[in-house]
Design an enzyme around this catalytic site. Structure first.
Site, PDB file in Angstrom:
ATOM      1  N   TYR A   1       1.097  -1.237   0.327  1.00 60.58           N
ATOM      2  CA  TYR A   1       0.148   0.167  -0.214  1.00 60.58           C
ATOM      3  C   TYR A   1       0.476   1.146   0.037  1.00 60.58           C
ATOM      4  O   TYR A   1       0.953   2.135  -1.145  1.00 60.58           O
ATOM      5  CB  TYR A   1      -1.149  -0.145   1.195  1.00 60.58           C
ATOM      6  CG  TYR A   1      -2.072   1.143   1.443  1.00 60.58           C
ATOM      7  CD1 TYR A   1      -2.361   2.213   0.314  1.00 60.58           C
ATOM      8  CD2 TYR A   1      -2.099   1.628   3.118  1.00 60.58           C
ATOM      9  CE1 TYR A   1      -3.128   2.908   0.441  1.00 60.58           C
ATOM     10  CE2 TYR A   1      -2.654   3.480   2.997  1.00 60.58           C
ATOM     11  CZ  TYR A   1      -3.528   3.486   1.846  1.00 60.58           C
ATOM     12  OH  TYR A   1      -4.371   4.583   2.175  1.00 60.58           O
TER      13      TYR A   1
ATOM     14  N   ASN B   1       1.775  -9.903   1.122  1.00 61.34           N
ATOM     15  CA  ASN B   1       0.036  -9.084   1.290  1.00 61.34           C
ATOM     16  C   ASN B   1       0.240  -7.971   0.150  1.00 61.34           C
ATOM     17  O   ASN B   1      -0.583  -6.858   0.260  1.00 61.34           O
ATOM     18  CB  ASN B   1       0.629  -8.055   2.757  1.00 61.34           C
ATOM     19  CG  ASN B   1      -0.598  -7.710   3.424  1.00 61.34           C
ATOM     20  OD1 ASN B   1      -1.841  -8.317   3.111  1.00 61.34           O
ATOM     21  ND2 ASN B   1      -1.203  -6.506   3.879  1.00 61.34           N
TER      22      ASN B   1
ATOM     23  N   LYS C   1       1.517  -6.381   9.797  1.00 68.94           N
ATOM     24  CA  LYS C   1       1.109  -5.052  10.366  1.00 68.94           C
ATOM     25  C   LYS C   1      -0.145  -5.354  10.487  1.00 68.94           C
ATOM     26  O   LYS C   1      -0.953  -4.587  11.269  1.00 68.94           O
ATOM     27  CB  LYS C   1       1.126  -4.389   9.441  1.00 68.94           C
ATOM     28  CG  LYS C   1       0.195  -4.655   7.820  1.00 68.94           C
ATOM     29  CD  LYS C   1      -0.367  -3.062   7.696  1.00 68.94           C
ATOM     30  CE  LYS C   1      -1.372  -3.569   6.332  1.00 68.94           C
ATOM     31  NZ  LYS C   1      -2.016  -2.215   4.947  1.00 68.94           N
TER      32      LYS C   1
ATOM     33  N   SER D   1       6.564   3.589  13.280  1.00 65.92           N
ATOM     34  CA  SER D   1       4.002   3.909  13.525  1.00 65.92           C
ATOM     35  C   SER D   1       4.695   4.630  14.969  1.00 65.92           C
ATOM     36  O   SER D   1       5.238   4.382  15.980  1.00 65.92           O
ATOM     37  CB  SER D   1       3.845   2.504  13.250  1.00 65.92           C
ATOM     38  OG  SER D   1       2.788   2.629  13.803  1.00 65.92           O
TER      39      SER D   1
ATOM     40  N   TYR E   1       2.755  -6.706  17.283  1.00 65.05           N
ATOM     41  CA  TYR E   1       3.115  -6.118  15.949  1.00 65.05           C
ATOM     42  C   TYR E   1       3.955  -4.788  16.325  1.00 65.05           C
ATOM     43  O   TYR E   1       4.784  -4.231  16.256  1.00 65.05           O
ATOM     44  CB  TYR E   1       2.030  -5.197  15.325  1.00 65.05           C
ATOM     45  CG  TYR E   1       2.667  -5.055  14.106  1.00 65.05           C
ATOM     46  CD1 TYR E   1       2.693  -5.052  13.309  1.00 65.05           C
ATOM     47  CD2 TYR E   1       1.684  -3.130  14.645  1.00 65.05           C
ATOM     48  CE1 TYR E   1       3.142  -3.373  12.097  1.00 65.05           C
ATOM     49  CE2 TYR E   1       2.026  -2.443  13.548  1.00 65.05           C
ATOM     50  CZ  TYR E   1       2.501  -2.158  12.326  1.00 65.05           C
ATOM     51  OH  TYR E   1       3.062  -1.424  11.914  1.00 65.05           O
TER      52      TYR E   1
ATOM     53  N   LYS F   1       7.976  -2.165  15.342  1.00 63.93           N
ATOM     54  CA  LYS F   1       8.187  -1.274  15.734  1.00 63.93           C
ATOM     55  C   LYS F   1       9.422  -0.989  16.756  1.00 63.93           C
ATOM     56  O   LYS F   1       9.925   0.123  16.195  1.00 63.93           O
ATOM     57  CB  LYS F   1       7.137  -0.526  15.519  1.00 63.93           C
ATOM     58  CG  LYS F   1       6.251  -0.992  14.179  1.00 63.93           C
ATOM     59  CD  LYS F   1       6.784  -0.650  12.204  1.00 63.93           C
ATOM     60  CE  LYS F   1       6.294  -1.455  11.685  1.00 63.93           C
ATOM     61  NZ  LYS F   1       7.198  -1.791  10.532  1.00 63.93           N
TER      62      LYS F   1
ATOM     63  N   ASN G   1      -1.759   7.935  10.677  1.00 64.54           N
ATOM     64  CA  ASN G   1      -2.967   6.450  10.317  1.00 64.54           C
ATOM     65  C   ASN G   1      -3.085   7.467   8.346  1.00 64.54           C
ATOM     66  O   ASN G   1      -3.793   7.675   7.924  1.00 64.54           O
ATOM     67  CB  ASN G   1      -4.290   6.624  10.837  1.00 64.54           C
ATOM     68  CG  ASN G   1      -4.851   5.896  12.179  1.00 64.54           C
ATOM     69  OD1 ASN G   1      -3.902   6.250  13.163  1.00 64.54           O
ATOM     70  ND2 ASN G   1      -5.285   5.253  12.138  1.00 64.54           N
TER      71      ASN G   1
ATOM     72  N   ASN H   1      -9.330  -4.541   9.054  1.00 66.09           N
ATOM     73  CA  ASN H   1      -8.905  -4.225   9.917  1.00 66.09           C
ATOM     74  C   ASN H   1      -9.143  -2.800  10.264  1.00 66.09           C
ATOM     75  O   ASN H   1      -9.804  -2.166  11.131  1.00 66.09           O
ATOM     76  CB  ASN H   1      -7.685  -4.326  10.646  1.00 66.09           C
ATOM     77  CG  ASN H   1      -7.882  -6.414  10.735  1.00 66.09           C
ATOM     78  OD1 ASN H   1      -8.395  -6.772  11.251  1.00 66.09           O
ATOM     79  ND2 ASN H   1      -6.343  -6.011  10.271  1.00 66.09           N
ATOM     80  N   ASN H   2      -8.984  -1.517   9.491  1.00 60.77           N
ATOM     81  CA  ASN H   2      -8.900  -0.745   9.538  1.00 60.77           C
ATOM     82  C   ASN H   2     -10.076   0.460   9.359  1.00 60.77           C
ATOM     83  O   ASN H   2     -10.831  -0.143   7.931  1.00 60.77           O
ATOM     84  CB  ASN H   2      -7.920   0.065   8.547  1.00 60.77           C
ATOM     85  CG  ASN H   2      -6.048  -0.254   8.926  1.00 60.77           C
ATOM     86  OD1 ASN H   2      -5.926  -1.685   7.920  1.00 60.77           O
ATOM     87  ND2 ASN H   2      -5.579  -0.024  10.359  1.00 60.77           N
TER      88      ASN H   2
ATOM     89  N   ARG I   1     -13.773  -0.786  21.204  1.00 65.37           N
ATOM     90  CA  ARG I   1     -13.130  -1.994  20.659  1.00 65.37           C
ATOM     91  C   ARG I   1     -11.506  -2.508  21.688  1.00 65.37           C
ATOM     92  O   ARG I   1     -10.895  -0.967  21.525  1.00 65.37           O
ATOM     93  CB  ARG I   1     -11.986  -1.601  18.998  1.00 65.37           C
ATOM     94  CG  ARG I   1     -11.178  -2.798  18.653  1.00 65.37           C
ATOM     95  CD  ARG I   1     -10.849  -2.374  16.983  1.00 65.37           C
ATOM     96  NE  ARG I   1     -10.054  -1.394  17.107  1.00 65.37           N
ATOM     97  CZ  ARG I   1     -10.225  -0.405  15.943  1.00 65.37           C
ATOM     98  NH1 ARG I   1      -9.747  -1.880  14.754  1.00 65.37           N
ATOM     99  NH2 ARG I   1      -8.387  -0.051  16.028  1.00 65.37           N
TER     100      ARG I   1
END
Ligand code: NAD
Ligand code: WQD
Length: 344
Positions: free
Chosen positions: A14, A38, A88, A128, A153, A157, A183, A202-203, A298
């Site tokens: 991405y 991915n 990720k 991140s 995860y 980082k 983000n 997920n995002n 969440r």
């Protein structure tokens, strides 16, 4: 004459694909390394359509040191590396931590050893804002303390940044810039490249666009009882093309010999928006009504975080230009283009 050959690990992904395009536009010669764990080869077609030529790509797993070394042998005079390649998915990392430690840390270690051996001295690393955990004070600056990560995860980082610091302290000739992304959202305005979430996203933004497209039934807003203007969580959403451009200025700085042995920058817009504001921006910029409901919180969510971007602005000369609405519109145009391509 190009400004230099830049190896882009995870360049079919991405953020990587958008960065490859910006590198070409800035006069660099990117070389992609990706194992397509991915991503899909169609990303390479999108990149080629945008830059008017095929960008070389090696299908190599960065944890495979021998295969990665071969790429450096075949591509003499690499001026710098941008290392995107990593897994990720936060939830998956909790369920399968070793998969994440192996891939995310193993690939960085292999890469750094090979860079030292081949005297390739310039690295941009994908970090991140997750390293800040739940910050006490907002906005977060690069001096905001890094916290214990709340997922394997996030821990990868944090550990990768520590590896870069240790390497710098050892007197290594490798210089690194770690970019702490907030983000990233949206897609290239041409809709030729974008995010390809495999399975259920997920995002937030891919979930919004897939719901608007009828692939998902409804977006659940995760909690509206936080201490924020409308009760929903606050994030710093940055257009992926703006984020891609931050890599170009980081590479410029490294190649011009201006960087210290390790530097860290926040890369965001400096603005926080709630989930409901993000949804409103989507609806306003696309004219599409979104089916959403408020649901429970969440687990593990950071209530609010956004960046202080003074350092990136002053040192890198980096400034975002896209609005939240433009980013949402581009995400929607990309979703629509995926629908068209599956029809064809
Ligand atoms: P992505 O999954 O779209 O891209 C990563 C790419 O790396 C994929 O093409 C994948 O196939 C490849 N890859 C993974 N492991 C590999 C390996 N061992 N060898 C070769 N290729 C490998 O993810 P993205 O959103 O573009 O993220 C890029 C980087 O930015 C990652 O390091 C990620 O952790 C970091 N990051 C992402 C976000 C985000 O929200 N997207 C936020 C902060 C940081
Ligand atoms: C954004 C906001 C959710 C989905 C993750 C990683 C982090 C970093 C960025 C890589 C939050 C809300 C979401 C939904 C919702 N990645 N939301 N309904 O949580 O900021 O961070 O990606 O380094 O490490 O954890 O991003 O897109 O998941 O969520 O209400 O269906 O949208 O609660 O406030 P997040 P996200």
């Amino acid at each position: 004459m190009t400004k230099g050959k830049i190896l882009v690990t995870g360049g079919a992904g991405y953020i990587g694909s958008h960065t490859v395009v910006e590198l070409v536009e800035a006069g660099y010669e990117p070389i992609i390394v990706d194992n397509f764990s991915n991503s899909e080869e169609s990303a390479l077609e999108g990149i080629a359509a945008l830059v008017g030529r095929n960008v070389p790509c090696y299908r190599v797993d960065c944890t495979d040191a021998a295969a990665l070394r071969e790429v450096f042998e075949k591509e003499p005079q690499i001026a710098g590396v941008i290392h995107f390649a990593a897994y990720k998915a936060v939830g998956e990392s909790v369920a399968q931590p070793m998969k994440y430690y192996h891939n995310n840390i193993g690939s960085l270690v292999a890469l750094l050893q090979i860079m030292e051996a081949f005297k390739v001295n310039n690295l941009v690393f994908s970090s991140s804002c997750t390293v800040y955990g739940i910050p006490e004070k907002l906005p977060v600056t690069e001096q905001t303390p890094v916290q214990k990560a709340n997922s394997p995860y996030g821990n990868t980082k944090k550990i990768c940044e520590e590896i870069l610091v240790d390497l710098a302290n050892s007197g290594s000739s490798v210089r690194s810039i770690a970019l702490r992304y907030f983000n990233p959202i949206g897609a290239h305005p041409s809709a030729k490249i974008g995010e390809l979430p495999l399975g259920v996203p997920n995002n937030l933004v891919p979930f919004i666009t897939q719901t608007a497209a009828g692939i998902r039934e409804q977006v659940t807003v995760f909690g509206d009882d936080y201490d924020t203007p409308d009760g929903t969580c606050v994030r710093d959403y940055i257009h992926v093309v703006d984020l891609a451009k931050a890599h170009v200025v980081a590479v410029d700085r490294l190649l011009q010999g201006q960087a210290e042995s390790i530097e860290v920058y926040n890369v965001g817009t400096g603005q926080g928006n709630t989930v409901l504001e993000a949804i409103q921006a989507f609806e306003k910029s696309t004219g599409v009504k979104l089916n959403y409901k408020i649901g429970p919180r969440r687990a593990g969510d950071v209530p609010k975080i956004y960046a202080d971007v003074t350092k990136a602005t002053e040192v890198l000369g980096f400034k975002t230009t896209s609005t939240l609405e433009e980013a949402m519109k581009s995400a929607w145009d990309w979703q629509e283009s995926l629908r068209e391509s599956t029809k064809a």
